[in-house]
Design an enzyme around this catalytic site. Structure first.
Site, mmCIF file in Angstrom:
data_model
loop_
_atom_site.group_PDB
_atom_site.id
_atom_site.type_symbol
_atom_site.label_atom_id
_atom_site.label_comp_id
_atom_site.label_asym_id
_atom_site.label_seq_id
_atom_site.Cartn_x
_atom_site.Cartn_y
_atom_site.Cartn_z
ATOM 1 N N ASP A 92 43.126 54.281 55.288
ATOM 2 C CA ASP A 92 43.017 55.694 55.326
ATOM 3 C C ASP A 92 43.939 56.413 56.533
ATOM 4 O O ASP A 92 44.696 55.550 57.072
ATOM 5 C CB ASP A 92 41.616 56.254 55.765
ATOM 6 C CG ASP A 92 41.133 55.493 57.211
ATOM 7 O OD1 ASP A 92 41.711 54.536 57.483
ATOM 8 O OD2 ASP A 92 40.299 56.356 57.714
ATOM 9 N N HIS A 127 43.358 47.867 50.193
ATOM 10 C CA HIS A 127 42.886 49.262 50.070
ATOM 11 C C HIS A 127 43.798 50.018 51.081
ATOM 12 O O HIS A 127 43.466 49.818 52.278
ATOM 13 C CB HIS A 127 41.360 49.205 50.367
ATOM 14 C CG HIS A 127 40.754 50.502 50.455
ATOM 15 N ND1 HIS A 127 40.404 51.408 49.281
ATOM 16 C CD2 HIS A 127 40.572 51.539 51.183
ATOM 17 C CE1 HIS A 127 39.857 52.541 49.331
ATOM 18 N NE2 HIS A 127 40.071 52.703 50.830
ATOM 19 N N ASP A 156 41.222 40.339 45.524
ATOM 20 C CA ASP A 156 42.374 41.083 45.976
ATOM 21 C C ASP A 156 42.649 42.472 45.026
ATOM 22 O O ASP A 156 43.544 42.610 44.297
ATOM 23 C CB ASP A 156 43.518 40.143 45.958
ATOM 24 C CG ASP A 156 44.806 40.818 46.418
ATOM 25 O OD1 ASP A 156 44.842 41.912 47.027
ATOM 26 O OD2 ASP A 156 45.863 40.273 46.003
ATOM 27 N N GLU A 167 40.695 45.841 52.979
ATOM 28 C CA GLU A 167 41.232 46.882 53.320
ATOM 29 C C GLU A 167 42.083 46.139 54.518
ATOM 30 O O GLU A 167 42.056 44.895 54.906
ATOM 31 C CB GLU A 167 40.324 47.894 54.094
ATOM 32 C CG GLU A 167 41.137 48.978 54.701
ATOM 33 C CD GLU A 167 40.422 50.303 54.971
ATOM 34 O OE1 GLU A 167 38.933 50.282 54.877
ATOM 35 O OE2 GLU A 167 40.736 51.352 55.236
#
Ligand SMILES: [Ca+2]
Ligand SMILES: [Ca+2]
Ligand SMILES: [Ca+2]
Length: 770
Positions: free
Chosen positions: A360, A689, A738, A747
C-alpha cells in the site's frame, strides 16, 4: 494491509465451538429449506473436496463432541458417519468447511446428497465463524435408504469472508442408533464464482535452498517421503556425475508441513560449483550452487527494494535496476498533509519522502522505526564484528546518493528516517514532541494504483506513544552514526529523539487509534519494550545518566523478563532485542559486567531458536507448529538476526548455521519447494500484493523486483482470495499462494526486507571471513 490482526484472529479457529451451537432444529435464526430432487447445479462449487473423492478429508473438518457418539471416514467416494450413541445437540456431530467468502448480491445454491441405514436428519447451515456466530441460512434434510440430492438457495446480503458451511447430524436430528449416514456431492454453488488457481504443487520431494550453500557451513536438505528408514541420496554435479552420496536422516512426522520427512546432511561437501542437484530415488531437487558468493548479490538486491519503495521522488534508471520499475514521483501532495478529524490538530505537515510501507502507500512510524533500526544495525554490526561493511559504502548501492561521500546504507536508512522525523508534532502545538502513528488515504486504493496517480485524500492520523518512542530510538541511533559524517543532521536527529522521549514519558499510554478505512492499525499492547529500546539508544549515543537509569530499571533489561521477551522475538512491535543488539554493537558505558549480561541473554535467545529448529522438519525457528501468523517469514528472519548476533558474539558456527537454516527455508527448503525471495531460485515469488508490481493485474506492470521477500504462509487465511482456495486446515507451512490478491500471505513490506538485507549481509560476511 498489515499484520496487526494476526494474533487476535489466530486464536479463534478450531477449538470446540459446541457451546455456541446448542440450537434445537427449528430454532435457527434464518431457516431456509432444501428440496429433494435432481435440480441441476447452479454455478461453480466454492467448496473443495465436496465429492469426497480424495484420500483425505481436507479442507473439511469433522467433530464429534465425544468419541462415544461415533466416527466418520471417507470410503467409496462418500463421507460416512457411523452414529453409535445418541448425542445431545445437533452440533455434537458436525462436518464443516471454513473459512468461506460470501459476496453481497450473489445467489447461492446449496446441494448435498445423503442416504442412511435408518431414517435420520441432517441440518445444513451457513454461519459466521466468529462471535456472535450468526446463522445466515439453515435447512433440514431427511435421509433414508435411498440416496437423494437436495437443493436450497441463499442470497448473499453482505460481503463476508468469515463464513462456514456446516452440516450437523447430532442430538434430535439423529434417528434410531446405531445407524450410518453418508454424504456426497456437497456443494455451495455460485454462478459468479471464479475458481482461483491453487498453489502449484511442489516441483520435487527433495527440497533445497535453490540459491545455494556456503562451502564452510551446514548444508541440509529435506525430503518428503513416507519411508521411515534411511534411504540413499546422491549429490550430482552439473554433468550428472555423482560427487557424494550417503543415507538420509529419518525425522518423522512434521506437523508444520503436514508431511513425513527425512533430512539430508551434505555439509562435508565443500567443492564449489553450480548446477548441483540432490537425488533420492527418482526424485531430483531443483539445482543449486555451492560457493562463497551465493549471497553477494542478494545483500544488495534486498536493499534495492528500498529505493523502489521511495515516495516523493521519481524512480529512474540506472537505480531502478530495470526500466520496468521506473515511475514518476509518487504522492506530490504529501508536502502538505492535514490532520484527520481524529488527530485533533489544526496543522498540515510536509511528510513527503520516505518509503511506502508495503504493498500500500501508507507511511507508518512503528514499522519505519524498526526498519531504520535494522538497516542501521546492519552497518553497526558489520563494522564492529565483520569485515565487509565497506561493501555498503559510498557508491556501493545503486542509489542517487552514490557520490555524496557517505555510506550508501546510511543514505538509504536516512531516506526513510527523514520522513519519520517529519511526523513529529511541531513545537508550540498541543502534544508537541509526540509523533503521528501514521499517514494514509481515507480509503484503500485499488490494485494497481500508480503512486503519482493516487488521488485519495491522505491525512495525518493521531499520535501514539509507540510511534513517538520509535522515532526516539531510530533517531538516537542515527545521531551517533551521522555524528562526524553530517554533524548538523546528527544534532537534528538527537534533538528530535530527546524531545520525543520526553514527550512519551509525559504521555506514556496513548495507544494506536482503532481500525479506520485505508490503513492498518499497527497496534502494540505493550510499549515497555519501546521505552527500553529508546532509552538504550539515547544512552548509547549520549551517555546521559537519566537514560541509563531508565534502561536499567526496565523489566526488559533484567533476565527475569524471560529470554524470549528480553532478547528474542524481535519484531516491529517488540524492540527489546534491538536494544540489546545495539548495546553489543556500539560502544557504551554499561561496563563489562553489564554487557556480559546482555550478551548472555542474546545467546540464550539464540539457543532457544536453535531448539525449535531441531524440532522442525524444515528446520525453522518457529515456536509453534500449529499456527503461522501473518508475516510468518518475518519471524524466521528476525530469529535469524538474533542468531547472527549470537554468532558475532561467540564465533560458534552453530549460530551461523541457524541463520543458514532460516535462509534455506526462505529460498526453497520448504514444503512448497518455493523461494519467497523474488529473482532467487527456480520457483520464486512473482506476484506480491503490491500496487505497482502487479503484473498479474496488468501485463504492462512488472513482477516483484529481485530481492523482495514475501510475508509468507499464514495459517489463519486472512484474505478473501486464499479463503476461496479451500485451504482451510492447511499445514501452516503450506498456507500460502503467490497471488497479488492474497494480501495476508503474499504482501511485501519494508520491515521484512530490512530483516532479509541484514541476514544476507551477515551470511555474505561470514562466508568471506572463514
Ligand atoms: Ca463422491
Ligand atoms: Ca553515499
Ligand atoms: Ca511493544
Amino acid at each position: 494491509m498489515k499484520n496487526t490482526l494476526a494474533l487476535a484472529l489466530a486464536v479463534c479457529l478450531p477449538a470446540s465451538l459446541a457451546a455456541f451451537f446448542t440450537l434445537a432444529p427449528g430454532a435457527a435464526r434464518a431457516e431456509g429449506k432444501m428440496t429433494a430432487g435432481e435440480a441441476p447445479a447452479a454455478g461453480k462449487n466454492m467448496l473443495w473436496n465436496g465429492a469426497f473423492d480424495a484420500e483425505h478429508l481436507r479442507p473439511w473438518s469433522v467433530m464429534f463432541d465425544s468419541p462415544r457418539f461415533g466416527s466418520a471416514a471417507v470410503a467409496g467416494g462418500e463421507l460416512c458417519f457411523k452414529l453409535a450413541e445418541p448425542s445431545v445437540h445437533p452440533v455434537d456431530v458436525v462436518l464443516r468447511q471454513r473459512p468461506l467468502a460470501i459476496a453481497k448480491g450473489h445467489h447461492y445454491q446449496i446441494r448435498l446428497k445423503a442416504h442412511a441405514t435408518a431414517p435420520t436428519k441432517v441440518r445444513a447451515r451457513l454461519s459466521k465463524i466468529s462471535a456472535p456466530y450468526t446463522e445466515l441460512w439453515s435447512a433440514i434434510v431427511d435421509a433414508d435408504a435411498t440416496a437423494k440430492t437436495s437443493t436450497g438457495t441463499f442470497d448473499g446480503t453482505a460481503d463476508d469472508d468469515s463464513v462456514e458451511l456446516a452440516i450437523e447430524l447430532g442430538g434430535p436430528l439423529t434417528g434410531k442408533v446405531p445407524l450410518t449416514v453418508c454424504l456426497d456431492d456437497v456443494a455451495l454453488n455460485d454462478p459468479e464464482f471464479e475458481p482461483p488457481t491453487p498453489q502449484a504443487r511442489p516441483a520435487t520431494a527433495v527440497r533445497v535452498n535453490q540459491v545455494g550453500y556456503l562451502p564452510q557451513f551446514a548444508k541440509i536438505a529435506t525430503v518428503a517421503t513416507k519411508t521411515a528408514t534411511p534411504v540413499e541420496w546422491q549429490l550430482l554435479d552439473k554433468g550428472g556425475k555423482v560427487r557424494a552420496s550417503g543415507k538420509t536422516r529419518p525425522f518423522g512426522e512434521d506437523k508444520s508441513s503436514g508431511e513425513t520427512v527425512q533430512q539430508i546432511d551434505f555439509s562435508s561437501v565443500t567443492a564449489a560449483g553450480k548446477g548441483y542437484k540432490l537425488k533420492v530415488g527418482k526424485d531430483e531437487s531443483l539445482p543449486f550452487e555451492i560457493g562463497n558468493d551465493v549471497y553477494r548479490r542478494l545483500k544488495h538486491d534486498a536493499l534495492a527494494f528500498f529505493y523502489l519503495q521511495r515516495s516523493g521522488v521519481p524512480i529512474k534508471m540506472p537505480y531502478a535496476g530495470s526500466k520496468a520499475y521506473e515511475r514518476p514521483a509518487g504522492h506530490p501532495g504529501d508536502k502538505s498533509v492535514p490532520c484527520s478529524k481524529e488527530a485533533k490538530c489544526d496543522y498540515s505537515l510536509d511528510v513527503s519522502g520516505g518509503w511506502y510501507d508495503a504493498g500500500d502507500h501508507g507511511k507508518y512510524l512503528v514499522n519505519g522505526g524498526y526498519t531504520v533500526w535494522a538497516l542501521q544495525d546492519e552497518l553497526e554490526a558489520l563494522t564492529k564484528f565483520g569485515s565487509t561493511a565497506g561493501d555498503f559504502g559510498d557508491g556501493k548501492l545503486s542509489i542517487p546518493e552514490g557520490k555524496n561521500g557517505k555510506p550508501d546504507l546510511l543514505d538509504e536508512a536516512r531516506f526513510g528516517l527523514e520522513a519519520l522525523l517529519k511526523m513529529q508534532v511541531p513545537a508550540g502545538k498541543p502534544m508537541a514532541g509526540m509523533v503521528h502513528q501514521k499517514m494514509h488515504g481515507d480509503k484503500w486504493s485499488a490494485i494497481p494504483t500508480a503512486p503519482d496517480k493516487d488521488d485519495i485524500k491522505r491525512y495525518l492520523r493521531p499520535v501514539s506513544t509507540a510511534a513517538t518512542l520509535n522515532l526516539a530510538g531510530a533517531a538516537a541511533q542515527a545521531a551517533r552514526l551521522w555524528k562526524t559524517l553530517d554533524p548538523a543532521f546528527s544534532q537534528r536527529c538527537l534533538n528530535a529523539a530527546e524531545t520525543a522521549y520526553a514527550a512519551a514519558q509525559k504521555n506514556p499510554k496513548i495507544a494506536a487509534e482503532p481500525k479506520v478505512e485505508g490503513g492498518g492499525i499497527y497496534g502494540d499492547g505493550d510499549t515497555g519494550d519501546e521505552f527500553y529500546w529508546a532509552a538504550t539508544e539515547l544512552y548509547i549515543t549520549t551517555g546521559k545518566e537519566n537514560y541509563k537509569d531508565d534502561l536499567l530499571k526496565s523489566r526488559f533489561h533484567a533476565p527475569k523478563a524471560g529470554v524470549e521477551t528480553a532478547a528474542g522475538e524481535l519484531n516491529w512491535d517488540h524492540l527489546a532485542p534491538a536494544a540489546k543488539m545495539s548495546l553489543v554493537a556500539a560502544p557504551n558505558g554499561l561496563g563489562d559486567a553489564g554487557i556480559a549480561a546482555v550478551r548472555a541473554q542474546l545467546i540464550a535467545a539464540a539457543d532457544r531458536f536453535l531448539g525449535f529448529i531441531a524440532k522442525r522438519g524444515y528446520r525453522v525457528p518457529m515456536a509453534s507448529d500449529l499456527t503461522y501468523i501473518w508475516g510468518s517469514n518475518s519471524q524466521v528472519m528476525d530469529a535469524a538476526i538474533v542468531m547472527g548476533t549470537a554468532y558475532n558474539l561467540t564465533h560458534d558456527a552453530k549460530y551461523a548455521n541457524g541463520v543458514i537454516d532460516c535462509m534455506d527455508y526462505l529460498l526453497g527448503r520448504n514444503p512448497l519447494a518455493f523461494s519467497y525471495v523474488a529473482g532467487y531460485g527456480t520457483h520464486a515469488l512473482r506476484n506480491p500484493h503490491h500496487r505497482v508490481w502487479a503484473h498479474m493485474k496488468d501485463p504492462k506492470l512488472p513482477e516483484a523486483p529481485p530481492g523482495s521477500v514475501s510475508g509468507g504462509p499464514n495459517s489463519t487465511l486472512q484474505d478473501p482470495y486464499i479463503r476461496k482456495l479451500g485451504m482451510s486446515g492447511c499445514p501452516p507451512e503450506t498456507c500460502y499462494v503467490d497471488n497479488t490478491d492474497s494480501y495476508s500471505t503474499n504482501e511485501v513490506a519494508i520491515n521484512w526486507n530490512a530483516s532479509l538485507a541484514w541476514m544476507a549481509a551477515f551470511l555474505d560476511d561470514v562466508a568471506h571471513k572463514k
